[in-house]
Design a protein around this motif. Structure first.
Motif, mmCIF file in Angstrom:
data_model
loop_
_atom_site.group_PDB
_atom_site.id
_atom_site.type_symbol
_atom_site.label_atom_id
_atom_site.label_comp_id
_atom_site.label_asym_id
_atom_site.label_seq_id
_atom_site.Cartn_x
_atom_site.Cartn_y
_atom_site.Cartn_z
ATOM 1 N N ALA A 65 -4.832 11.966 -5.689
ATOM 2 C CA ALA A 65 -6.124 12.072 -5.082
ATOM 3 C C ALA A 65 -5.528 13.486 -4.295
ATOM 4 N N ARG A 66 -4.839 13.067 -4.142
ATOM 5 C CA ARG A 66 -4.050 14.762 -2.789
ATOM 6 C C ARG A 66 -5.249 14.699 -2.161
ATOM 7 N N ASN A 67 -5.621 16.547 -1.746
ATOM 8 C CA ASN A 67 -6.688 16.963 -1.921
ATOM 9 C C ASN A 67 -8.320 16.438 -1.917
ATOM 10 N N ARG A 68 -8.125 16.490 -3.349
ATOM 11 C CA ARG A 68 -9.716 16.263 -4.032
ATOM 12 C C ARG A 68 -10.348 15.142 -3.905
ATOM 13 N N TYR A 69 -9.855 14.123 -3.163
ATOM 14 C CA TYR A 69 -11.211 13.528 -2.798
ATOM 15 C C TYR A 69 -10.007 12.693 -1.345
ATOM 16 N N ARG A 70 -11.193 11.896 -0.688
ATOM 17 C CA ARG A 70 -10.900 11.396 0.772
ATOM 18 C C ARG A 70 -10.338 10.128 0.176
ATOM 19 N N ILE A 71 -9.527 9.354 0.909
ATOM 20 C CA ILE A 71 -9.972 7.592 1.113
ATOM 21 C C ILE A 71 -9.750 7.267 2.325
ATOM 22 N N THR A 72 -9.766 6.178 2.555
ATOM 23 C CA THR A 72 -10.293 5.590 3.606
ATOM 24 C C THR A 72 -9.784 3.871 3.344
ATOM 25 N N LEU A 73 -8.649 3.890 3.636
ATOM 26 C CA LEU A 73 -8.597 2.569 4.406
ATOM 27 C C LEU A 73 -9.345 1.482 5.704
ATOM 28 N N ILE A 74 -10.145 0.622 4.492
ATOM 29 C CA ILE A 74 -11.288 -0.450 5.724
ATOM 30 C C ILE A 74 -10.921 -1.306 6.273
ATOM 31 N N LYS A 75 -10.123 -1.727 5.450
ATOM 32 C CA LYS A 75 -9.346 -3.232 6.241
ATOM 33 C C LYS A 75 -8.048 -3.984 5.236
ATOM 34 N N GLU A 76 -6.914 -4.404 5.422
ATOM 35 C CA GLU A 76 -5.938 -5.152 4.650
ATOM 36 C C GLU A 76 -5.866 -6.598 5.144
ATOM 37 N N GLY A 77 -4.783 -7.052 4.377
ATOM 38 C CA GLY A 77 -4.499 -8.877 3.935
ATOM 39 C C GLY A 77 -3.219 -8.997 3.474
ATOM 40 N N GLY A 78 -2.802 -9.813 3.630
ATOM 41 C CA GLY A 78 -2.083 -10.856 2.901
ATOM 42 C C GLY A 78 -1.088 -10.931 3.877
ATOM 43 N N SER A 79 0.232 -12.049 2.948
ATOM 44 C CA SER A 79 0.888 -12.320 4.529
ATOM 45 C C SER A 79 1.881 -11.669 5.294
ATOM 46 N N ALA A 80 2.109 -9.480 4.503
ATOM 47 C CA ALA A 80 2.562 -8.999 4.980
ATOM 48 C C ALA A 80 1.939 -8.778 6.117
ATOM 49 N N PRO A 81 0.829 -7.878 6.445
ATOM 50 C CA PRO A 81 0.109 -7.221 7.360
ATOM 51 C C PRO A 81 0.271 -9.068 9.058
ATOM 52 N N ALA A 82 0.174 -10.167 8.618
ATOM 53 C CA ALA A 82 0.017 -11.090 9.080
ATOM 54 C C ALA A 82 1.020 -11.538 9.974
ATOM 55 N N VAL A 83 2.310 -10.925 8.602
ATOM 56 C CA VAL A 83 4.220 -11.285 9.628
ATOM 57 C C VAL A 83 3.721 -10.027 10.894
ATOM 58 N N ARG A 84 3.986 -9.101 10.271
ATOM 59 C CA ARG A 84 3.912 -7.833 11.185
ATOM 60 C C ARG A 84 2.847 -7.808 12.978
ATOM 61 N N HIS A 85 1.743 -7.920 12.335
ATOM 62 C CA HIS A 85 0.156 -9.111 13.303
ATOM 63 C C HIS A 85 1.349 -9.885 14.297
ATOM 64 N N PHE A 86 1.788 -11.126 13.760
ATOM 65 C CA PHE A 86 2.501 -12.621 14.474
ATOM 66 C C PHE A 86 3.844 -11.739 15.665
ATOM 67 N N LEU A 87 4.881 -10.636 14.773
ATOM 68 C CA LEU A 87 5.512 -9.960 15.793
ATOM 69 C C LEU A 87 4.892 -8.708 16.696
ATOM 70 N N LYS A 88 4.407 -8.285 16.436
ATOM 71 C CA LYS A 88 3.772 -7.572 17.709
ATOM 72 C C LYS A 88 2.801 -8.221 18.547
ATOM 73 N N GLN A 89 3.227 -9.590 18.457
ATOM 74 C CA GLN A 89 1.236 -10.312 19.616
ATOM 75 C C GLN A 89 2.228 -9.484 21.261
ATOM 76 N N ARG A 90 3.459 -10.063 21.379
ATOM 77 C CA ARG A 90 4.101 -10.438 22.373
ATOM 78 C C ARG A 90 3.410 -8.728 23.181
ATOM 79 N N VAL A 91 4.075 -7.714 21.887
ATOM 80 C CA VAL A 91 3.507 -6.364 22.730
ATOM 81 C C VAL A 91 2.426 -5.599 23.018
ATOM 82 N N MET A 92 1.298 -6.212 22.377
ATOM 83 C CA MET A 92 0.323 -5.872 22.565
ATOM 84 C C MET A 92 -0.529 -7.185 23.504
ATOM 85 N N ILE A 93 -0.221 -8.414 23.821
ATOM 86 C CA ILE A 93 -0.536 -9.262 25.360
ATOM 87 C C ILE A 93 0.046 -8.212 26.796
#
Length: 345
Positions: A65-93
């Motif tokens: 896309a480079r600069n010709r298109y605008r790409i917006t991340l709306i949502k993500e899922g899967g096992s990898a984000p879930a693991v990252r979320h679990f590891l960050k929970q203590r810091v978030m709390i």
């Protein structure tokens, strides 16, 4: 890439993205040629499409896309984000707890108590009276304001009107004295702080109102057009047993004061040629915001839309902000004279 590897990659980490720009089919065709697998394609219009891809596919899309298109991340899922979320929970709390403690420290206690209107009454005695009734520097903000007002009435015969207000940890006690009430309302306010209303300086949706002086005319959720009264500087006086007030107006006009927070929509539009790059369009939007939105305003939402007509494209949208609103507007002399006339009759 083997089919099994593609499926595993998608399950491990997938993202939902929005792509905006012209000639979207060309970009999608290039991505297919690079081996990108995507799902759940939804065209929102000629210049916008929603789709789901693996995270690796998302990176390929960004490179293409480079600069010709605008790409917006709306949502993500899967096992990898879930693991990252679990590891960050203590810091978030821990961060949430720190925020709660900080907010509580800022909003639960009185930082300062101000006295307004005392001329013959000793301010230090008023502060001591308020302290005994529950209002003091360092005390809780959820004190009984009615109790404080009643205590001042009972302890100071010269006080014929008392109002206690709190905003952002700051408390203010307003007092009008019996023998100086005429001077206070007609001389001091006219010369130093003329009676005024606090009015809306823009169209807005009210979120919070803290009234320090005057009478609030709006509530949370109200829509107020530019020029509408937020806090009125005309306060109805209650009947008292003090004979000194018999020759005064039934409405006390004061310099309205307070803090009003609201959501404010700003609408923009301009035209560009088909050759205009997305980068230049975004730059023009940022410049418009810089020139038209107050620097201290918090931007909550912003939209960007395209409408094509012949050889020109209309760019339009809304910038929604949260900001302090209100400006002082002096109460007209005609209003004062009308009140004087009514009082005489």
């Amino acid at each position: 890439m083997p089919e099994k590897s593609k499926q595993s990659s998608f399950i491990s980490h997938w993202v939902r993205i929005r792509i905006e720009g012209f000639a979207l089919e060309k970009l999608i065709s290039k991505a297919i040629a690079e081996g990108v697998e995507f799902r759940n394609i939804i065209y929102e219009g000629e210049t916008s499409v929603l789709l789901s891809v693996s995270y690796e596919g998302f990176r390929i899309f960004k490179d293409l896309a480079r600069n010709r298109y605008r790409i917006t991340l709306i949502k993500e899922g899967g096992s990898a984000p879930a693991v990252r979320h679990f590891l960050k929970q203590r810091v978030m709390i821990a961060g949430i707890l720190v925020f709660i403690l900080f907010f509580a420290a800022q909003s639960m206690f009185i930082r300062e108590v101000n006295i307004v209107g005392c001329q013959r009454i000793d301010e230090s005695q008023v502060l001591e009276c308020a302290r005994k009734a529950g209002l003091k520097k360092g005390g809780f903000v959820n004190f009984d304001a009615a109790k404080v007002q009643q205590s001042i009435y009972e302890n100071f015969d010269a006080a014929v009107w008392v109002k206690v207000g709190v905003a952002g940890g700051y408390a203010e006690i307003q007092i009008v004295e019996s023998q100086s009430a005429t001077q206070y309302s007609r001389e001091q306010l006219d010369k130093e702080k003329k009676p005024c209303n606090l009015v809306a300086d823009v169209d807005c949706y009210i979120e919070r109102v803290y009234t320090l002086r005057g009478v609030s005319m709006v509530e949370t959720g109200d829509f107020v057009k530019k020029g509408g009264i937020l806090i009125s500087g005309k306060i109805p006086l209650e009947k008292t047993t003090y004979g000194e007030w018999e020759d005064l107006n039934t409405v006390l006009k004061v310099h309205a004061a307070g803090e009003v927070t609201a959501r404010v929509p700003y609408y923009y539009s301009f035209y560009v040629s088909k050759d205009e790059s997305r980068e230049k369009v975004d730059a023009r939007v940022r410049q418009w915001i810089k020139e038209n939105v107050p620097k201290k305003a918090q931007i909550l939402n912003k939209s960007l839309n395209f409408s094509e007509k012949e050889n020109i494209i209309k760019v339009y949208g809304v910038i929604e902000t949260r900001q302090k609103v209100g400006k002082e507007k002096e109460i007209a002399v005609s209003e004062r004279n009308a009140n004087n006339h009514d009082a005489e009759h």
